[in-house]
Design an enzyme around this catalytic site. Structure first.
Site, mmCIF file in Angstrom:
data_model
loop_
_atom_site.group_PDB
_atom_site.id
_atom_site.type_symbol
_atom_site.label_atom_id
_atom_site.label_comp_id
_atom_site.label_asym_id
_atom_site.label_seq_id
_atom_site.Cartn_x
_atom_site.Cartn_y
_atom_site.Cartn_z
ATOM 1 N N TYR A 143 -8.458 -9.941 -2.591
ATOM 2 C CA TYR A 143 -8.348 -9.397 -3.996
ATOM 3 C C TYR A 143 -9.460 -9.108 -4.658
ATOM 4 C CZ TYR A 143 -3.083 -8.717 -4.105
ATOM 5 O OH TYR A 143 -1.804 -8.527 -3.956
ATOM 6 N N GLU A 151 -13.269 -1.504 -5.613
ATOM 7 C CA GLU A 151 -13.015 -0.447 -6.651
ATOM 8 C C GLU A 151 -13.962 -0.117 -7.699
ATOM 9 O OE1 GLU A 151 -8.643 -1.066 -7.574
ATOM 10 O OE2 GLU A 151 -8.670 -2.466 -5.713
#
Length: 218
Positions: A143, A151
Site C-alpha cells: 500500500y 500514485e
C-alpha cells in the site's frame, strides 16, 4: 448445491484474479527489456483500465448485501483508483512512461492477485491459511509503495500537463474551479484519506488473523 450468489462471487473474483495475474505477468516480462519501467502502461495499461472499471461491481455487491462491506468505502476505493488510471494516466501520454506508473501497476497487480484469489477461495471455504495471512500482511508494504512513489508521484507529475491543456475545463467550470486546482486538493487530502484506509485494513487484519493466533497460543 452452491447458491447462485456464491457461484457469482466465485466467478467474479476468479476472473479478476486471472486478469490481474495476466497484468502482473506482462509487467514482470517487460523487466527483461531495456527501459522496462517506462513501458508499464504500454504492456498492461488497457487491461488494468478494464479491470479497474469492472470493479465498480464491488460497490454494487456491498450495496445489495452480497459482501459485508460498507458501500461508501467500496465506492471510495474504486473511485480513487479509477480516477487515477482513467482521468490521469490514460489521458496524459507523458506520464504513462513514468517509472511511477510501473511502481503503481506492480503494487496494484500483486495485491489484487492475492486479494481476489483469497476472496474466491474463501467463498468456496477452501482458502489455505497462508493465503489469508498473505492477504492481510502483504498490504503493509504494498500500500505505501503504491500510494507514495506510485500514485502521488504520478499525480504530481501530471499537474503541469493538466494546467497547460486545461483538462476537463468544460466540466469543472460549472463549479468555478479548474481540474488543476481539484487535483492539487486531491494530492493534499490523499495522504489523510489513504492513512484512514490503511488503518482500516490494519483493523481487518487484527480481526481476521487475531482469532487464529489466539487459538494457536491456547
Amino acid at each position: 448445491m452452491v447458491r447462485p450468489s456464491k457461484l457469482y462471487l466465485v466467478c467474479y473474483n476468479s476472473l479478476q484474479a486471472l486478469g490481474w495475474s495476466i497484468a502482473l505477468l506482462r509487467l514482470v516480462a517487460c523487466l527483461a527489456h531495456p527501459l522496462s519501467v517506462h513501458s508499464a502502461y504500454a504492456v498492461a495499461g488497457d487491461l488494468i483500465c478494464f479491470l479497474q472499471t469492472c470493479a465498480i461491481l464491488e460497490t454494487v455487491h456491498a450495496a445489495i448485501g452480497l459482501v459485508p462491506t460498507t458501500p461508501l468505502l467500496a465506492f471510495l476505493q474504486w473511485g480513487g483508483r479509477t480516477h487515477f488510471v482513467l482521468a490521469i494516466v490514460r489521458q496524459i501520454p507523458e506520464v504513462q512512461i513514468s517509472p511511477s506508473v510501473f511502481i503503481t501497476f506492480m503494487a496494484w497487480s500483486i495485491s489484487e492477485v492475492i486479494r481476489y484469489s483469497q476472496y474466491a477461495l474463501t467463498t468456496l471455504k477452501v482458502c489455505p491459511s497462508w493465503l489469508t495471512y498473505l492477504r492481510y500482511t502483504a498490504f503493509i508494504m504494498l500500500y505505501p509503495i503504491g500510494v507514495g512513489p506510485g500514485e502521488m508521484w504520478t499525480m504530481y507529475q501530471a499537474l503541469p500537463y493538466v494546467k497547460k491543456r486545461n483538462l476537463y475545463s468544460d466540466f469543472f467550470k460549472k463549479f468555478s474551479i479548474s481540474y488543476h486546482s481539484f487535483l492539487v486538493g486531491v494530492l493534499v487530502c490523499y495522504t489523510f484519506l489513504w492513512l484512514k484506509l490503511y488503518m482500516h485494513v490494519f483493523k481487518q487484519r487484527k480481526s481476521k488473523l487475531g482469532k487464529g493466533s489466539r487459538k494457536k497460543r491456547a
